[in-house]
Design a protein around this motif. Structure first.
Motif, PDB file in Angstrom:
ATOM      1  N   UNK A  24      26.090  60.562   1.248  1.00 32.88           N
ATOM      2  CA  UNK A  24      27.221  59.638   1.089  1.00 32.88           C
ATOM      3  C   UNK A  24      28.196  60.248   0.092  1.00 32.88           C
ATOM      4  N   UNK A  25      29.332  60.693   0.584  1.00 31.97           N
ATOM      5  CA  UNK A  25      30.329  61.368  -0.251  1.00 31.97           C
ATOM      6  C   UNK A  25      30.420  62.833   0.139  1.00 31.97           C
ATOM      7  N   UNK A  26      31.621  63.260   0.510  1.00 36.07           N
ATOM      8  CA  UNK A  26      31.798  64.644   0.972  1.00 36.07           C
ATOM      9  C   UNK A  26      32.691  65.452   0.059  1.00 36.07           C
ATOM     10  N   UNK A  27      32.663  65.133  -1.240  1.00 33.19           N
ATOM     11  CA  UNK A  27      33.327  65.994  -2.222  1.00 33.19           C
ATOM     12  C   UNK A  27      32.406  67.177  -2.518  1.00 33.19           C
ATOM     13  N   UNK A  28      32.711  67.943  -3.576  1.00 34.80           N
ATOM     14  CA  UNK A  28      31.907  69.139  -3.868  1.00 34.80           C
ATOM     15  C   UNK A  28      30.407  68.858  -3.975  1.00 34.80           C
ATOM     16  N   UNK A  29      30.025  67.732  -4.586  1.00 36.26           N
ATOM     17  CA  UNK A  29      28.595  67.461  -4.785  1.00 36.26           C
ATOM     18  C   UNK A  29      27.900  67.220  -3.441  1.00 36.26           C
ATOM     19  N   UNK A  30      28.517  66.413  -2.584  1.00 39.80           N
ATOM     20  CA  UNK A  30      27.928  66.138  -1.268  1.00 39.80           C
ATOM     21  C   UNK A  30      27.855  67.396  -0.419  1.00 39.80           C
ATOM     22  N   UNK A  31      28.915  68.196  -0.465  1.00 37.45           N
ATOM     23  CA  UNK A  31      28.940  69.450   0.317  1.00 37.45           C
ATOM     24  C   UNK A  31      27.804  70.360  -0.150  1.00 37.45           C
ATOM     25  N   UNK A  32      27.668  70.481  -1.481  1.00 39.86           N
ATOM     26  CA  UNK A  32      26.661  71.414  -2.010  1.00 39.86           C
ATOM     27  C   UNK A  32      25.249  70.946  -1.673  1.00 39.86           C
ATOM     28  N   UNK A  33      24.991  69.636  -1.783  1.00 38.55           N
ATOM     29  CA  UNK A  33      23.640  69.164  -1.461  1.00 38.55           C
ATOM     30  C   UNK A  33      23.347  69.411   0.020  1.00 38.55           C
ATOM     31  N   UNK A  34      24.301  69.046   0.889  1.00 39.52           N
ATOM     32  CA  UNK A  34      24.095  69.249   2.331  1.00 39.52           C
ATOM     33  C   UNK A  34      23.840  70.730   2.619  1.00 39.52           C
ATOM     34  N   UNK A  35      24.602  71.601   1.955  1.00 37.80           N
ATOM     35  CA  UNK A  35      24.442  73.043   2.159  1.00 37.80           C
ATOM     36  C   UNK A  35      23.070  73.530   1.721  1.00 37.80           C
ATOM     37  N   UNK A  61      21.294  60.635   0.191  1.00 37.72           N
ATOM     38  CA  UNK A  61      21.723  61.276  -1.063  1.00 37.72           C
ATOM     39  C   UNK A  61      23.058  60.667  -1.482  1.00 37.72           C
ATOM     40  N   UNK A  62      23.115  60.182  -2.721  1.00 33.16           N
ATOM     41  CA  UNK A  62      24.355  59.585  -3.230  1.00 33.16           C
ATOM     42  C   UNK A  62      25.204  60.649  -3.919  1.00 33.16           C
ATOM     43  N   UNK A  63      26.306  60.996  -3.294  1.00 33.15           N
ATOM     44  CA  UNK A  63      27.243  61.956  -3.902  1.00 33.15           C
ATOM     45  C   UNK A  63      28.532  61.214  -4.256  1.00 33.15           C
TER      46      UNK A  63
END
Ligand SMILES: Cc1cc2nc3c(=O)[nH]c(=O)nc-3n(C[C@H](O)[C@H](O)[C@H](O)COP(=O)(O)OP(=O)(O)OC[C@H]3O[C@@H](n4cnc5c(N)ncnc54)[C@H](O)[C@@H]3O)c2cc1C
Length: 385
Positions: free
Chosen positions: A148-159, A248-250
């Motif tokens: 949840x959240x596609x800023x830098x934190x969400x992108x990095x976790x997904x990656x 995951x909460x981003x």
């Protein structure tokens, strides 16, 4: 003994402590107050996914204040109230009690973000590592992951998840969906270029990560982790649904400026809740109180390099004022805002960035950040200079 109180002992404060510890006149001492051990959010996302990384984002703050010296370190302690010449803490110290007077105070309280991006206040190093191992096991045991959240934190976790669970060596792929409230990963209004967004988008696509833009998850869980009830279907505000067994909460980054607001609401920008400071880092309207790090209202990226630089400038100005209390603000060291830069890692080999106006791709991101996540620099943070 006159106190220089430091509230919070993250990256900016650590730099200030190092600059002050040997230079303060003998009648002054540092009183460093921290709710948490040293934590490196930058490596926390990999540490939540990749076994063996749980040791990397956490370290003891102890070495930064020399044992047996006149300086004091108050751990697992929070400042609950700021006053003009003192702070109030949540647990009495044997020598200082609960109200600690100061000549100068540096506020470096950073920001709050849901675990594992930031640790729970007061968590021990072992508790943090155990929590990270638990998340690693939960990610492994999950099949579909909602970020949840596609800023830098969400992108990095997904990656990190996609890179670890790549379908090789018995690590079967996860279905990963990022739900982002904005219509692009990084906003143009914030100065982030189309090329930066395209590079992120094409790498996430290549890893099979789906992003749904311009919508929000309704009834999002309160914490990151595997869902106790198993796979659930979440409604999005655009009417779509996403099913997942791990969330995951981003989202939810918020500056820790409440004690400043309660002390003097005029010293906090109402719009973004950041502390208003002069170029010297003196809190607006309060000559003996400084604010540094992620809590300050400056037009620059909230990155560790900038936070560290604040620490050096704030400390230098306190030394100047101790030397001559009548030094006018105009003669103190003035901070110039740092550059607008960002590198977003996408697993240990990918990523993209924007440095000084230029978009960089995965090779540069790998060299500069993704392979190490600056863990070596972090591990030196609390080692005395
Ligand atoms: C998930 C994530 C990823 C990031 N990735 C990057 C990246 O890739 N590159 C980069 O440059 N930056 C990154 N950052 C930002 C970087 O971590 C911050 O810029 C940096 O931590 C700011 O340092 P600080 O000293 O202001 O605060 P912090 O490092 O947050 O330290 C604040 C400290 O104050 C303590 N505290 C708070 N309130 C109180 C109180 N009332 N009393 C006592 N103690 C208190 C906290 O417990 C904490 O220890 C990331 C941040 C997050 C959350």
């Amino acid at each position: 003994m006159k106190n220089v109180v430091i509230v919070g002992l993250g990256l900016s404060a650590a730099e200030a402590v190092k600059a002050l510890v040997d230079k303060l006149p003998t009648e002054y001492r540092l009183v460093a107050i921290t709710a948490s051990e040293g934590y490196w959010p930058i490596a926390s996302l990999r540490a939540a996914v990749v076994p063996g990384w749980e040791d990397k984002p956490v370290t003891s703050v102890d070495p930064i204040v020399p044992k047996g010296s006149r300086h004091l370190l108050l751990k697992s302690t929070s400042v609950v109230e700021l006053r003009e010449h003192s702070v109030v803490i949540d647990r009495a110290h044997s020598e200082l009690g609960t109200e600690i007077p100061f000549e100068y105070c540096i506020l470096a309280t950073g920001s709050s973000y849901p675990w594992p991006c930031r640790p729970e206040a007061g968590a021990s190093i072992e508790e943090i590592k155990t929590g990270l191992r638990k998340l690693q096991a939960e990610v492994e045991a999950s099949s579909s992951i909602l970020v949840i959240g596609g800023g830098p934190v969400g992108i990095e976790f997904a990656g990190e998840v996609a890179a670890m669970y790549d379908g090789k060596s018995g690590r079967s792929k996860k279905e990963i969906t990022v739900v982002h409230g904005q219509d692009r990963y990084l906003m143009k209004d914030d100065g982030w270029k189309d090329g930066f967004n395209h590079s992120i988008g094409s790498q996430l696509d290549g890893l099979g990560i789906r992003t749904i833009f311009g919508t929000k998850v309704e009834d999002a869980p309160k914490a990151t982790g595997k869902l106790a009830e198993g796979k659930q279907t979440f409604r999005l505000s655009n009417g779509q649904t996403v099913s997942a067994d791990f969330v995951f909460l981003a989202i939810g980054n918020s500056p820790n400026t409440q004690i400043i607001k309660e002390f003097d609401a005029a010293a906090v920008n109402e719009q973004n809740r950041l502390a208003k400071v002069r170029p010297s880092f003196q809190l607006e309207g309060h000559d003996q109180i400084f604010a540094i790090g992620d809590i300050v209202d400056l037009p620059e990226s909230k990155i560790f390099v900038n936070a560290k630089n604040h620490g050096g400038v704030g400390a230098a100005n306190i030394l100047s004022l101790i030397h001559d209390a009548s030094t006018p603000t105009s003669c103190l060291k003035a901070y110039k805002s740092g550059p607008k830069i960002m590198i977003v890692s996408i697993g240990p080999k990918g990523g993209a960035g924007q440095l000084f106006g230029f978009v960089v791709g995965s090779w540069m991101a790998w060299i500069a950040k993704s392979r190490t996540l600056f863990v070596d620099a972090f591990q030196k943070t609390y080692v005395a200079a």
